[in-house]
Design a protein around this motif. Structure first.
Motif, PDB file in Angstrom:
ATOM      1  N   THR A 114       0.896  -1.288  -0.218  1.00  0.00           N
ATOM      2  CA  THR A 114      -0.092  -0.177  -0.038  1.00  0.00           C
ATOM      3  C   THR A 114       0.840   1.299  -0.028  1.00  0.00           C
ATOM      4  N   MET A 115       0.021   2.633  -0.155  1.00  0.00           N
ATOM      5  CA  MET A 115       1.028   3.583   0.076  1.00  0.00           C
ATOM      6  C   MET A 115       0.939   4.126   1.618  1.00  0.00           C
ATOM      7  N   PHE A 116       1.322   4.911   1.837  1.00  0.00           N
ATOM      8  CA  PHE A 116       1.223   5.513   3.389  1.00  0.00           C
ATOM      9  C   PHE A 116      -0.178   5.195   4.023  1.00  0.00           C
ATOM     10  N   ASP A 117      -0.322   4.399   4.879  1.00  0.00           N
ATOM     11  CA  ASP A 117      -1.660   4.080   5.324  1.00  0.00           C
ATOM     12  C   ASP A 117      -1.773   4.284   6.945  1.00  0.00           C
ATOM     13  N   GLY A 118      -0.666   5.179   7.719  1.00  0.00           N
ATOM     14  CA  GLY A 118      -0.818   5.438   9.018  1.00  0.00           C
ATOM     15  C   GLY A 118       0.567   5.874   9.419  1.00  0.00           C
ATOM     16  N   SER A 119       0.565   6.044  10.795  1.00  0.00           N
ATOM     17  CA  SER A 119       1.770   6.780  11.188  1.00  0.00           C
ATOM     18  C   SER A 119       1.697   6.735  12.674  1.00  0.00           C
ATOM     19  N   HIS A 137       4.050   4.744   8.076  1.00  0.00           N
ATOM     20  CA  HIS A 137       3.499   3.105   7.945  1.00  0.00           C
ATOM     21  C   HIS A 137       3.213   2.741   6.600  1.00  0.00           C
ATOM     22  N   ILE A 138       3.623   1.601   6.342  1.00  0.00           N
ATOM     23  CA  ILE A 138       3.267   1.004   4.795  1.00  0.00           C
ATOM     24  C   ILE A 138       2.697  -0.621   5.539  1.00  0.00           C
ATOM     25  N   SER A 139       1.787  -1.118   4.721  1.00  0.00           N
ATOM     26  CA  SER A 139       1.403  -2.432   4.955  1.00  0.00           C
ATOM     27  C   SER A 139       1.825  -3.166   3.673  1.00  0.00           C
ATOM     28  N   HIS A 216       9.666   2.859   1.353  1.00  0.00           N
ATOM     29  CA  HIS A 216       9.416   4.261   1.777  1.00  0.00           C
ATOM     30  C   HIS A 216       9.846   5.309   0.861  1.00  0.00           C
ATOM     31  N   GLY A 217      10.997   5.300   0.157  1.00  0.00           N
ATOM     32  CA  GLY A 217      11.539   5.944  -0.639  1.00  0.00           C
ATOM     33  C   GLY A 217      10.631   6.228  -1.848  1.00  0.00           C
ATOM     34  N   TYR A 218      10.158   4.942  -2.173  1.00  0.00           N
ATOM     35  CA  TYR A 218       9.217   4.718  -3.518  1.00  0.00           C
ATOM     36  C   TYR A 218       7.890   5.276  -3.386  1.00  0.00           C
ATOM     37  N   MET A 219       7.277   5.215  -1.991  1.00  0.00           N
ATOM     38  CA  MET A 219       6.084   5.775  -1.895  1.00  0.00           C
ATOM     39  C   MET A 219       6.119   7.282  -1.670  1.00  0.00           C
ATOM     40  N   VAL A 220       7.299   7.875  -0.991  1.00  0.00           N
ATOM     41  CA  VAL A 220       7.207   9.287  -1.166  1.00  0.00           C
ATOM     42  C   VAL A 220       7.069   9.961  -2.453  1.00  0.00           C
TER      43      VAL A 220
END
Length: 240
Positions: A114-119, A137-139, A216-220
């Motif tokens: 997923t993309m970022f789905d929490g923190s 957070h990423i799932s 994390h770098g990819y999703m940013v």
């Protein structure tokens, strides 16, 4: 008093006859307009269109400015197509990606992310004292299979900025889950030695802390790309 009643009666007859006469005159001469006729309606429509046009132009101006700022401040990069032994399948316009890889000659590995789905907020020490830092957070779901027709060993994981954690482990059948399957305990409730063994199992297949850093770098970058795409789609809709 009788005179007033007589005057009122004449006025009523005049108004009533006028209502009857106007349609008759219009049939005889179509150029005669009704009170508040087509010219009035056209004027109202023109004003409405002007207001709508000004409103839409303001939105378009804001959207163009926002897109330009995003492109200038932090332009998106071309997404990576590979990471170590995995190929990366981006999903433009969607909130997830897929990675595929192999381990040896028999095992297929599929990872859906997923993309970022929490923190969460964590304490952080600075020169000025204690403050808080945000960890995104990423799932991800990791499926390990051994050819067609075999069951699937599935790991539900959390990817933090610098580490990967296993949350749950499932055994799935190719033909789907039964109605009330036994899904096993939470990963943290397993014996420490067994937890370490499962973590080593994934690390051996490239699902490790290094992958978490990459994701994390990819999703940013993907988050920025999707935001700009969304702005562009809204702009295109309004411009039609």
């Amino acid at each position: 008093m009788a005179r007033l009643i007589q005057m009122g009666s004449r006025a009523f007859r005049f108004v009533s006859s006028s209502k009857a006469v106007i349609p008759l005159l219009q049939r005889l001469n179509p150029e005669i307009e009704r009170p508040f006729g087509s010219s009035f309606i056209q004027t109202r429509n023109y004003i409405s269109e002007m207001r709508k046009s000004a409103f839409e132009e303001n939105i378009l101006r804001i959207l163009r400015t926002e897109i330009q700022c995003e492109l200038e401040i932090a332009p998106p990069q071309q997404p990576e197509a590979e990471f170590n032994s995995f190929t990366v399948e981006d999903r433009p316009g969607e909130q997830w990606i897929r990675l595929r890889g192999k381990y040896g000659d028999e095992e297929d590995i599929k990872i859906e992310v997923t993309m970022f789905d929490g923190s969460i907020s964590v304490p952080k020490s600075t020169e000025d004292g204690q403050t808080e830092d945000t960890r995104l957070h990423i799932s991800l779901i990791v499926d390990v299979s051994k050819g067609e027709g075999c069951d699937i060993l599935e790991f539900v994981c959390s990817a933090w900025p610098d580490e990967l954690e296993i949350q749950k482990i499932f055994m799935l059948k190719r033909d789907g889950l039964p109605a009330r399957p036994y899904v096993g305990p939470d990963f943290k409730d397993l014996d420490d030695e067994l937890q370490n063994a499962y973590q080593e199992f994934l690390e051996e297949r490239g699902v490790n802390d290094e992958l978490a850093v990459f994701l994390h770098g990819y999703m940013v970058n993907k988050d920025r790309t999707e935001f700009i795409r969304w702005l562009g789609n809204v702009r295109s809709f309004i411009e039609k």
